[in-house]
Motif scaffolding. Structure first.
Motif, PDB file in Angstrom:
ATOM      1  N   GLY A 196      -7.259  15.507 112.674  1.00  0.00           N
ATOM      2  CA  GLY A 196      -6.499  16.681 113.551  1.00  0.00           C
ATOM      3  C   GLY A 196      -7.096  17.979 113.182  1.00  0.00           C
ATOM      4  O   GLY A 196      -7.606  18.338 112.239  1.00  0.00           O
ATOM      5  N   ALA A 197      -6.889  19.145 114.209  1.00  0.00           N
ATOM      6  CA  ALA A 197      -7.434  20.296 113.893  1.00  0.00           C
ATOM      7  C   ALA A 197      -6.603  21.032 112.984  1.00  0.00           C
ATOM      8  O   ALA A 197      -5.439  20.763 112.721  1.00  0.00           O
ATOM      9  N   GLY A 198      -7.410  21.891 112.171  1.00  0.00           N
ATOM     10  CA  GLY A 198      -6.660  22.859 111.210  1.00  0.00           C
ATOM     11  C   GLY A 198      -6.726  22.282 109.978  1.00  0.00           C
ATOM     12  O   GLY A 198      -6.682  20.831 109.599  1.00  0.00           O
ATOM     13  N   ALA A 199      -7.144  23.274 108.912  1.00  0.00           N
ATOM     14  CA  ALA A 199      -6.946  22.678 107.462  1.00  0.00           C
ATOM     15  C   ALA A 199      -5.592  22.359 107.159  1.00  0.00           C
ATOM     16  O   ALA A 199      -4.594  22.872 107.716  1.00  0.00           O
ATOM     17  N   THR A 200      -5.332  21.470 106.134  1.00  0.00           N
ATOM     18  CA  THR A 200      -4.288  20.851 105.884  1.00  0.00           C
ATOM     19  C   THR A 200      -4.206  20.905 104.145  1.00  0.00           C
ATOM     20  O   THR A 200      -5.168  20.861 103.523  1.00  0.00           O
ATOM     21  N   LEU A 201      -2.990  20.758 103.671  1.00  0.00           N
ATOM     22  CA  LEU A 201      -2.879  20.762 102.270  1.00  0.00           C
ATOM     23  C   LEU A 201      -1.889  19.573 101.744  1.00  0.00           C
ATOM     24  O   LEU A 201      -1.269  19.039 102.287  1.00  0.00           O
ATOM     25  N   GLY A 245     -16.121  19.133 110.222  1.00  0.00           N
ATOM     26  CA  GLY A 245     -15.314  17.690 110.390  1.00  0.00           C
ATOM     27  C   GLY A 245     -14.402  17.743 109.153  1.00  0.00           C
ATOM     28  O   GLY A 245     -14.312  18.348 108.168  1.00  0.00           O
ATOM     29  N   PRO A 246     -13.403  16.641 109.103  1.00  0.00           N
ATOM     30  CA  PRO A 246     -12.752  16.344 107.893  1.00  0.00           C
ATOM     31  C   PRO A 246     -13.311  16.025 106.590  1.00  0.00           C
ATOM     32  O   PRO A 246     -14.096  15.273 106.783  1.00  0.00           O
ATOM     33  N   ILE A 247     -12.964  16.898 105.623  1.00  0.00           N
ATOM     34  CA  ILE A 247     -13.592  16.540 104.102  1.00  0.00           C
ATOM     35  C   ILE A 247     -12.554  16.975 103.344  1.00  0.00           C
ATOM     36  O   ILE A 247     -11.892  17.850 103.550  1.00  0.00           O
ATOM     37  N   PRO A 248     -12.651  15.932 102.168  1.00  0.00           N
ATOM     38  CA  PRO A 248     -11.271  16.182 100.970  1.00  0.00           C
ATOM     39  C   PRO A 248     -12.123  17.201 100.209  1.00  0.00           C
ATOM     40  O   PRO A 248     -13.348  17.359  99.791  1.00  0.00           O
ATOM     41  N   VAL A 249     -11.006  18.321  99.945  1.00  0.00           N
ATOM     42  CA  VAL A 249     -11.509  19.438  98.974  1.00  0.00           C
ATOM     43  C   VAL A 249     -10.634  19.357  97.715  1.00  0.00           C
ATOM     44  O   VAL A 249      -9.519  19.749  97.914  1.00  0.00           O
ATOM     45  N   VAL A 250     -11.142  19.068  96.675  1.00  0.00           N
ATOM     46  CA  VAL A 250     -10.141  18.779  95.585  1.00  0.00           C
ATOM     47  C   VAL A 250     -10.294  19.895  94.398  1.00  0.00           C
ATOM     48  O   VAL A 250     -11.371  20.279  93.874  1.00  0.00           O
ATOM     49  N   ILE A 251      -9.108  20.492  93.965  1.00  0.00           N
ATOM     50  CA  ILE A 251      -8.904  21.219  93.107  1.00  0.00           C
ATOM     51  C   ILE A 251      -8.093  20.586  91.945  1.00  0.00           C
ATOM     52  O   ILE A 251      -6.896  20.561  91.924  1.00  0.00           O
ATOM     53  N   ASP A 252      -8.706  20.097  90.932  1.00  0.00           N
ATOM     54  CA  ASP A 252      -8.139  19.216  89.779  1.00  0.00           C
ATOM     55  C   ASP A 252      -7.735  20.324  88.822  1.00  0.00           C
ATOM     56  O   ASP A 252      -8.354  21.116  88.689  1.00  0.00           O
ATOM     57  N   GLU A 253      -6.721  19.991  87.982  1.00  0.00           N
ATOM     58  CA  GLU A 253      -6.140  20.742  86.948  1.00  0.00           C
ATOM     59  C   GLU A 253      -5.711  22.223  87.536  1.00  0.00           C
ATOM     60  O   GLU A 253      -6.119  23.215  86.763  1.00  0.00           O
ATOM     61  N   PHE A 254      -5.278  22.193  88.616  1.00  0.00           N
ATOM     62  CA  PHE A 254      -4.908  23.289  89.297  1.00  0.00           C
ATOM     63  C   PHE A 254      -3.793  24.146  88.533  1.00  0.00           C
ATOM     64  O   PHE A 254      -3.939  25.446  88.504  1.00  0.00           O
ATOM     65  N   PRO A 255      -2.829  23.786  87.604  1.00  0.00           N
ATOM     66  CA  PRO A 255      -2.140  24.563  86.904  1.00  0.00           C
ATOM     67  C   PRO A 255      -2.884  25.663  85.850  1.00  0.00           C
ATOM     68  O   PRO A 255      -2.411  26.557  85.518  1.00  0.00           O
ATOM     69  N   SER A 307     -11.111  25.051 110.695  1.00  0.00           N
ATOM     70  CA  SER A 307     -11.444  24.251 109.460  1.00  0.00           C
ATOM     71  C   SER A 307     -10.644  22.964 109.572  1.00  0.00           C
ATOM     72  O   SER A 307      -9.477  22.733 110.182  1.00  0.00           O
ATOM     73  N   ARG A 308     -11.140  21.816 109.003  1.00  0.00           N
ATOM     74  CA  ARG A 308     -10.485  20.745 108.807  1.00  0.00           C
ATOM     75  C   ARG A 308     -10.819  20.221 107.172  1.00  0.00           C
ATOM     76  O   ARG A 308     -10.911  18.923 107.120  1.00  0.00           O
ATOM     77  N   SER A 309     -10.704  21.236 106.455  1.00  0.00           N
ATOM     78  CA  SER A 309     -10.785  20.843 105.076  1.00  0.00           C
ATOM     79  C   SER A 309      -9.327  20.401 104.696  1.00  0.00           C
ATOM     80  O   SER A 309      -8.244  20.704 105.155  1.00  0.00           O
ATOM     81  N   ARG A 310      -9.428  19.108 103.875  1.00  0.00           N
ATOM     82  CA  ARG A 310      -8.240  18.338 103.416  1.00  0.00           C
ATOM     83  C   ARG A 310      -8.205  18.887 101.804  1.00  0.00           C
ATOM     84  O   ARG A 310      -8.598  18.469 101.013  1.00  0.00           O
ATOM     85  N   LEU A 311      -7.468  20.015 101.941  1.00  0.00           N
ATOM     86  CA  LEU A 311      -7.297  20.512 100.376  1.00  0.00           C
ATOM     87  C   LEU A 311      -6.296  20.038  99.451  1.00  0.00           C
ATOM     88  O   LEU A 311      -4.966  19.973  99.922  1.00  0.00           O
ATOM     89  N   LEU A 312      -6.773  19.433  98.403  1.00  0.00           N
ATOM     90  CA  LEU A 312      -5.911  18.578  97.609  1.00  0.00           C
ATOM     91  C   LEU A 312      -5.704  19.455  96.163  1.00  0.00           C
ATOM     92  O   LEU A 312      -6.777  19.507  95.422  1.00  0.00           O
ATOM     93  N   LEU A 313      -4.701  19.667  95.880  1.00  0.00           N
ATOM     94  CA  LEU A 313      -4.533  20.514  94.499  1.00  0.00           C
ATOM     95  C   LEU A 313      -3.707  19.391  93.689  1.00  0.00           C
ATOM     96  O   LEU A 313      -2.729  18.713  93.996  1.00  0.00           O
ATOM     97  N   CYS A 314      -4.251  19.199  92.440  1.00  0.00           N
ATOM     98  CA  CYS A 314      -3.813  18.164  91.501  1.00  0.00           C
ATOM     99  C   CYS A 314      -3.499  18.455  90.056  1.00  0.00           C
ATOM    100  O   CYS A 314      -4.160  19.568  89.552  1.00  0.00           O
ATOM    101  N   GLY A 315      -2.391  18.288  89.331  1.00  0.00           N
ATOM    102  CA  GLY A 315      -2.200  18.635  88.014  1.00  0.00           C
ATOM    103  C   GLY A 315      -1.390  17.575  87.444  1.00  0.00           C
ATOM    104  O   GLY A 315      -0.544  16.769  88.014  1.00  0.00           O
ATOM    105  N   SER A 316      -1.449  17.761  86.091  1.00  0.00           N
ATOM    106  CA  SER A 316      -0.541  16.822  85.204  1.00  0.00           C
ATOM    107  C   SER A 316       0.665  17.271  84.634  1.00  0.00           C
ATOM    108  O   SER A 316       1.400  16.867  84.060  1.00  0.00           O
ATOM    109  N   ALA A 317       0.670  18.840  84.793  1.00  0.00           N
ATOM    110  CA  ALA A 317       1.852  19.745  84.090  1.00  0.00           C
ATOM    111  C   ALA A 317       3.093  19.208  85.051  1.00  0.00           C
ATOM    112  O   ALA A 317       3.209  20.209  85.922  1.00  0.00           O
TER     113      ALA A 317
END
Length: 488
Positions: A25-30, A104-114, A141-151
């Motif tokens: 789908g069109a547009g970046a997503t979170l 095109g769609p691509i996963p973009v990961v930021i781990d330990e976001f906190p 953009s079709r970046s699939r921005l993923l924020l990850c954390g354990s806190a």
């Protein structure tokens, strides 16, 4: 996307991440990925980026300026740029991450976001602004921005209430611990009693077998005690100090001594607020804040009584934390300095049985009854399962119920399906059945819906007497559940 061959379970999580990362789908997503430490979140996200050619960045505890330099270098490395990108602020960083998805769609990961937010509290608002509708950088953009954390306290609030990212996420994935059945498969333990004992100590955290115990598992039931001594009770094992680190990793736990004391009180069997307060020598009202913080961090769970919502019990979510406070903390100095912990472990057997194995089995039986028991075992699928206290006015006493299972009628009401008792090391007999029958009579007299027909369930890791088995064979209203049933 094909899942990695070395991945155990996590079918649901991998499918959700794959759908999100490849959404055309069109547009970046979170998306937001959270879960307690050591559950395999990083493995999942790294595997996702490798499979889809995505961008992965693991934040560190660093200043804001250093984090900007690190992520600039990581983006340059992903693009095969000749030099690191010089990014002056997080507005430029997020736009650079969105630019990765222009083709095109691509996963973009930021781990330990906190870690990043701890250094720059404006970061969630900056991401919100970058993902605003009708903004060219977002729409193209079709970046699939993923924020990850354990806190867990932080991640739980990231999308809640009036948080900046509220309503922006298209995926919210919590990676859980493995349940006791999958944990036994992961640890490759076939004997149900041994599986229950191991689960009562390390729970369903995958890393505790692979990285922490280095694939050391009990070879047989007779090897269990030796396994405890060479892993969790050995100062050379990462499992030895892990429970302490779990608390240190939570930024919300400022007064470590207080939170350790609260957890020690619960591990000692003080499940209600009054008991915890008495253990700590404080007023019950003083515990509202620490209990709420521990609950927000995912370290404890608040469980209401099956029949009275205002009566609450607290349970520690992480078995290793319970084991630490019930067994290790009282003898910590001895464990650190002794060359042979076997005498210490032998003296702790009574506490291990009463404070660890018994309560843990009760919780597993509630979980199994709710989610894994055959639908016909209780005449209907249990919609809610909890523990309870039933008053007995005639005898001026009360009775504890380990299991109270409720169904769900079409009219929204919850009839009682079964009541049960759980024993770890005791062979259950007719006396236990008669006690449950007496409690069923009390509930029937109270007018509880479905109480008169509720089944009587006996759960025992030690087994049942011949007389009780004979009664159960003749009466479908009697349910017997032994350790092997919990793993079917």
């Amino acid at each position: 996307m094909p899942r990695p061959v070395e991945m155990f379970d996590r079918d649901r999580e991998w499918a959700a991440l794959s759908r999100f990362a490849t959404d055309d789908g069109a547009g970046a997503t979170l998306g937001v990925v959270s879960g307690r430490r050591r559950q395999g979140k990083t493995f999942l996200l790294r595997a996702l980026c490798q499979a889809a050619g995505g961008f992965y960045f693991a934040a560190e505890e660093a200043t804001d300026a250093e984090s900007l330099r690190q992520i600039g270098a990581a983006i340059a490395g992903h693009l095969n740029a000749p030099a690191p990108l010089a990014l002056d602020d997080w507005h430029q960083v997020i736009d650079a991450l969105l630019a990765l998805g222009r083709k095109g769609p691509i996963p973009v990961v930021i781990d330990e976001f906190p870690y990043l937010v701890r250094a720059n509290s404006r970061l969630p608002s900056i991401i919100q602004s970058a993902l605003a509708p009708l903004r060219a950088e977002r729409d193209e953009s079709r970046s699939r921005l993923l924020l990850c954390g354990s806190a867990m306290s932080f991640m739980g609030k990231l999308l809640a209430g009036n948080a900046p990212l509220r309503g922006r996420a298209g995926l919210e994935l919590i990676v859980p611990t493995l349940d006791h059945q999958r944990a036994a498969q992961f640890w490759e333990i076939d004997d149900p009693i041994t599986a229950l004992k191991v689960n009562a100590i390390v729970g369903g955290t995958p890393a505790y077998r692979k990285e922490f115990a280095r694939d050391d598992t009990p070879d047989s039931p007779d090897d269990f005690d030796a396994w405890v001594l060479r892993t969790v009770l050995s100062p050379t094992s990462p499992l030895f100090r892990e429970a302490r680190y779990l608390l240190a990793d939570e930024p919300e736990l400022h007064d470590a001594a207080l939170y350790h004391s609260v957890l020690a009180a619960i591990a000692a069997g003080n499940a209600n607020r009054g008991g915890i307060a008495s253990y700590l020598g404080r007023k019950s009202g003083d515990l509202a804040h620490p209990l709420t913080v521990l609950e927000d961090c995912g370290l404890i769970t608040r469980e209401p009584d099956a029949f009275k919502d205002n009566r609450t019990q607290f349970r520690i979510n992480e078995p290793l934390v319970t084991f630490y406070h019930a067994i290790m903390r009282p003898i910590w100095s001895d464990l650190e300095h002794t060359r042979d912990a076997q005498p210490l472990w032998q003296r702790a057997q009574r506490r291990f049985t009463s404070n660890i194995l018994g309560p843990h089995l009760e919780q597993l039986c509630r979980q199994w009854t709710r989610h894994q028991a055959p639908d016909d075992l209780f005449a209907d699928h249990p919609f809610r399962v909890a523990s309870a206290v039933v008053n007995d006015p005639a005898n001026r006493t009360s009775h504890e119920l380990d299991i109270a299972a409720f169904g769900l009628d079409d009219d929204g009401r919850s009839p009682l399906l079964a009541i049960g008792e759980v024993k770890w090391g005791e062979i259950m007999g007719i006396g236990h059945l008669e006690r449950l029958a007496h409690i069923r009579g009390l509930l029937t007299a109270q007018g509880r819906r479905g109480a008169a027909e509720a089944r009587l369930a006996c759960y025992s890791a030690a087994g049942f007497s011949d007389q009780l088995r004979e009664r159960a064979d003749k009466d479908p209203g009697i349910v017997l559940v032994e350790a092997s049933d919990l793993y079917r």
